[in-house]
Design a protein around this motif. Sequence first.
Motif, short mmCIF file in Angstrom:
data_model
loop_
_atom_site.label_atom_id
_atom_site.label_comp_id
_atom_site.label_asym_id
_atom_site.label_seq_id
_atom_site.Cartn_x
_atom_site.Cartn_y
_atom_site.Cartn_z
N ASN A 1 12.74 -10.50 -6.14
CA ASN A 1 10.80 -11.44 -5.59
C ASN A 1 9.44 -10.32 -5.71
O ASN A 1 8.92 -10.80 -5.90
CB ASN A 1 11.55 -11.71 -3.94
CG ASN A 1 12.13 -13.35 -4.86
OD1 ASN A 1 12.23 -13.83 -5.94
ND2 ASN A 1 12.39 -13.82 -3.84
N GLY A 2 10.05 -9.01 -5.94
CA GLY A 2 9.28 -8.53 -5.87
C GLY A 2 8.12 -8.39 -4.81
O GLY A 2 7.04 -7.51 -4.55
N TYR A 3 8.78 -7.78 -3.70
CA TYR A 3 8.05 -7.07 -2.31
C TYR A 3 8.58 -6.48 -1.35
O TYR A 3 10.36 -6.07 -0.95
CB TYR A 3 8.28 -9.58 -1.04
CG TYR A 3 7.05 -10.35 -1.66
CD1 TYR A 3 5.72 -9.92 -1.75
CD2 TYR A 3 7.25 -11.13 -2.63
CE1 TYR A 3 4.77 -10.93 -2.24
CE2 TYR A 3 7.18 -11.95 -3.29
CZ TYR A 3 5.69 -11.76 -2.93
OH TYR A 3 4.23 -13.26 -2.86
N LEU B 1 11.70 -4.38 -11.92
CA LEU B 1 10.05 -3.65 -11.82
C LEU B 1 9.90 -2.99 -12.37
O LEU B 1 8.63 -2.99 -11.97
CB LEU B 1 10.32 -4.54 -10.21
CG LEU B 1 10.42 -5.58 -9.62
CD1 LEU B 1 10.56 -4.88 -7.52
CD2 LEU B 1 9.57 -6.33 -9.73
N ALA C 1 5.50 -2.62 -12.79
CA ALA C 1 4.90 -3.71 -12.50
C ALA C 1 3.64 -2.56 -11.31
O ALA C 1 3.27 -1.76 -10.96
CB ALA C 1 5.63 -4.11 -11.11
N LYS C 2 2.79 -4.07 -10.87
CA LYS C 2 1.20 -3.78 -10.87
C LYS C 2 1.45 -4.17 -9.19
O LYS C 2 2.22 -5.49 -9.64
CB LYS C 2 0.03 -4.01 -11.53
CG LYS C 2 0.39 -3.19 -12.86
CD LYS C 2 -1.03 -4.14 -14.01
CE LYS C 2 -1.16 -2.91 -15.02
NZ LYS C 2 -2.65 -3.44 -15.59
N ASN D 1 -0.50 -7.67 -7.16
CA ASN D 1 -0.86 -7.75 -6.91
C ASN D 1 -1.48 -8.41 -5.78
O ASN D 1 -2.64 -9.42 -5.79
CB ASN D 1 -0.66 -9.09 -7.91
CG ASN D 1 0.28 -10.10 -7.53
OD1 ASN D 1 0.88 -9.23 -6.88
ND2 ASN D 1 0.74 -10.80 -8.89
N TYR D 2 -0.54 -8.42 -4.52
CA TYR D 2 -0.86 -8.91 -3.56
C TYR D 2 -0.63 -7.86 -2.24
O TYR D 2 0.24 -6.83 -1.70
CB TYR D 2 0.12 -9.77 -3.18
CG TYR D 2 0.47 -9.99 -1.58
CD1 TYR D 2 -0.60 -10.70 -0.76
CD2 TYR D 2 1.53 -9.83 -0.96
CE1 TYR D 2 -0.85 -11.42 0.04
CE2 TYR D 2 1.60 -10.07 0.57
CZ TYR D 2 0.51 -10.57 1.18
OH TYR D 2 -0.15 -10.80 2.77
N ASP E 1 -5.52 -10.62 -2.81
CA ASP E 1 -5.16 -11.28 -3.71
C ASP E 1 -5.65 -10.36 -4.95
O ASP E 1 -6.53 -10.47 -4.92
CB ASP E 1 -4.30 -12.54 -3.86
CG ASP E 1 -3.40 -13.41 -3.18
OD1 ASP E 1 -2.58 -13.29 -3.33
OD2 ASP E 1 -3.27 -13.46 -2.26
N ASP F 1 -5.16 -8.17 -12.09
CA ASP F 1 -4.34 -7.49 -13.05
C ASP F 1 -5.27 -6.31 -13.63
O ASP F 1 -4.75 -5.60 -13.22
CB ASP F 1 -3.49 -8.63 -14.40
CG ASP F 1 -2.77 -8.85 -14.12
OD1 ASP F 1 -1.98 -8.87 -13.38
OD2 ASP F 1 -2.19 -9.99 -14.96
N GLY G 1 3.64 -7.06 -2.34
CA GLY G 1 3.74 -7.42 -4.34
C GLY G 1 3.12 -7.54 -5.55
O GLY G 1 2.88 -6.54 -5.29
N LYS H 1 4.18 -8.43 -9.36
CA LYS H 1 3.77 -8.50 -10.79
C LYS H 1 4.15 -7.56 -12.18
O LYS H 1 3.44 -6.80 -12.43
CB LYS H 1 2.39 -9.08 -10.70
CG LYS H 1 2.38 -10.10 -12.12
CD LYS H 1 1.62 -11.08 -12.47
CE LYS H 1 1.07 -11.75 -13.70
NZ LYS H 1 -0.32 -12.10 -13.77
#
Length: 277
Positions: A61-63, A162, A165-166, A168-169, A223, A226, A250, A252
């Motif tokens: 989930n990207g965390y 991922l 990925a960047k 974003n959180y 948050d 991009d 997190g 994205k």
Amino acid sequence: MTNLVKNTKLVTLAALLAFGAASQASAASITFGGQIATDGSGVTSSRIDASNQITAATVSNGYFVETFDSATAYPIGAGGDTQYNIAGSSTGCQVNSPLGISPSALGVVGVRNDSVPNVAAAPAGDSTCYAYTTPETIGTDSFVDIDYSTFLTNIGSVETSLIGAKINYLGFYWGSVDTYNSFEFYSGSTLVASISGTALLAEFNGTSGNQTSPASNTYVNLDFSDSEAFDNFKVISSGIAGEFDNIVVGLKVPAPASLAFLGLGLLGLGLGKRFKK
């Protein structure tokens, strides 16, 4: 323990700038509040499981979470670093991935699992390991830089979904907030947002250095858009001390360019049908 969790509160762009964010226009938003962590670390992000454990589902989930406990190690970068542990006060502690710390000077940053007067105080409700920064000279800012750029480069080697990925959180538990503490958030060397202890305490009518009140021990959520491409932050303190724990990142994954063009093509078809007589 429930009094440790504040209701989530959204700070608008105007308020964010009042918190000391970068002068340029920013789409970053800040909210406050989390959930009780079941591992005894006080408060953590509500976007992950309350156990703070990194699982396959969490990663997919990207965390990712940094609790400064060896139990949450994850094999990216230079995990398992114990050089910041304090003799006799850091049982079970270590800096895990994803985390890169500089400068490496011992004393500027430490990891421990206890509270010692005039040294460091665990965030409210936190009986586990946490990190803190103290100045080399009281009254003069010192900082710890937490850099995720290497992590972002390497993430694809352990989780192919991922790649590219960047961040974003970002969430973190800020303990016993002091007026001389602050956090700054960067994209490379460009400042994109910041939070001062003075402003946060004013927002919640908190007392500087209070070790138990939820108004002075707060989970902070950021948050990022991009375009901001956040990848590192600084914890700054000119006094004893700046404490933090339960950093949650997190990610994205940008949509492939081919899909973006496909979306535009489908949009064009839809508009063509709409206006066709």
